[in-house]
Scaffold this active site. Structure first.
Site, mmCIF file in Angstrom:
data_model
loop_
_atom_site.group_PDB
_atom_site.id
_atom_site.type_symbol
_atom_site.label_atom_id
_atom_site.label_comp_id
_atom_site.label_asym_id
_atom_site.label_seq_id
_atom_site.Cartn_x
_atom_site.Cartn_y
_atom_site.Cartn_z
ATOM 1 N N SER A 170 0.899 -1.177 -0.141
ATOM 2 C CA SER A 170 -0.003 -0.149 -0.027
ATOM 3 C C SER A 170 0.978 1.452 -0.107
ATOM 4 C CB SER A 170 -0.987 0.058 1.093
ATOM 5 O OG SER A 170 -2.039 1.014 1.271
ATOM 6 N N ASP A 235 -10.073 -4.229 -4.873
ATOM 7 C CA ASP A 235 -9.524 -3.152 -4.016
ATOM 8 C C ASP A 235 -10.241 -1.896 -3.925
ATOM 9 O OD1 ASP A 235 -7.882 -1.333 -2.576
ATOM 10 O OD2 ASP A 235 -6.095 -2.631 -3.160
ATOM 11 N N HIS A 264 -8.389 -4.484 -0.378
ATOM 12 C CA HIS A 264 -7.225 -3.864 -0.025
ATOM 13 C C HIS A 264 -6.494 -4.579 1.156
ATOM 14 C CE1 HIS A 264 -4.163 -0.644 -0.376
ATOM 15 N NE2 HIS A 264 -4.387 -0.449 1.010
#
Length: 287
Positions: A170, A235, A264
């Site tokens: 991320s 996501d 995610h």
């Protein structure tokens, strides 16, 4: 990553903020620290103390595998670092840059499990303003943070670049890509990467504006190491299109892992995640 209110969206169009402001709005969500560094009587060494919020899943024996210390960055911050010795026969060490809403304490159990299953050691750190790291969260500090972590891994532990795999998840893909664009390493793993801050806030953005933050999409063409891209197709935070674009821009990508149906924060729960990582380490990097 965080969403923006209507007022904040309007202010972006009318008066574009500096990159640090975009970064603060989009990315940095440091949790209340879930650990402490306890110094010895001489004040020269630290031990890791985890709070209940860290949700530690192992015993004291595994905790003893984690060596912690603080590294000074070029921005004069002191960041928390952890070296997890998961395997005495490890060929690679993962330099792991974690996501935005966790710290080293919360990641400790995951690191032990991942390193043990992959036969890798893991080195991780907390960004400035996270955990017991000093300073404030900012894009520039992130780059200085990973540089300090890299230098510590190289000098303190004597690990050569070809045995280091950069792993970013991320927001952690931002410093990972920056470092990988400047150093050749054993490999790079980009887990749910983002193209840039503006492209997350405004999905229709097609170019990198001068006030954009985290312009990773412009840096990935400079990466000379093998790259594995991982992204969930559903996501909800960083759209799957970001992973696709990053993959297409990297010069030396291997077969990516697109996890069908994953969001995610749950890619690691799918069986193909660990399977693909093992294949990357034992197949792609040895062929």
């Amino acid at each position: 990553m965080n969403g923006l209110s209507l007022g904040e969206l309007c202010s972006l169009f009318c008066c574009p903020p500096c990159p640090s402001k975009i970064a603060a709005k989009l990315a940095f969500l440091p949790p209340e620290p879930t650990y402490l560094f306890i110094s010895d009587e001489a004040g020269s060494k630290f031990s890791l103390h985890l709070t209940d919020r860290a949700e530690w899943q192992y015993t004291q024996r595994e905790l003893d595998f984690i060596e912690v210390f603080k590294a000074r960055t070029s921005k004069n911050n002191h960041i928390a670092c952890a070296y997890i010795r998961c395997s005495p026969t490890a060929k690679y060490t993962l330099l792991f840059s974690h996501g935005n809403a966790v710290d080293l304490g919360q990641m400790a159990s995951f690191y032990i499990g991942l390193g043990s299953r992959l036969n890798c050691n893991i080195f991780s750190y907390d960004y400035s303003g996270y955990g017991v790291s000093s300073g404030k969260q900012s894009e520039k500090n992130m780059y200085a943070d990973i540089e300090a972590a890299w230098n510590s891994l190289r000098t303190r532990y004597g690990i050569s670049p070809e045995h280091i795999i950069l792993y970013g998840q991320s927001i952690g893909t931002v410093p990972t890509i920056d470092l990988a664009s400047r150093y050749e390493v054993g490999a790079v793993i980009l887990h749910s990467p983002l193209m840039s801050g503006m492209r997350v806030a405004f999905p229709e953005t097609k170019r990198t504006w001068f006030f954009d933050a985290f312009p990773s999409i412009d840096k990935v063409p400079k990466i000379t190491s093998p790259v594995l891209v991982i992204h969930g197709t559903e996501d909800e935070v960083i759209d799957f299109s970001h992973g696709l674009a990053i993959y297409e821009k990297c010069p030396r990508t291997v077969e990516p892992l697109w996890v069908e149906g994953a969001g995610h924060n749950d890619v690691e729960l799918y069986g193909q995640y660990l399977e693909r990582l093992k294949g990357f380490l034992t197949g792609d990097l040895t062929s």
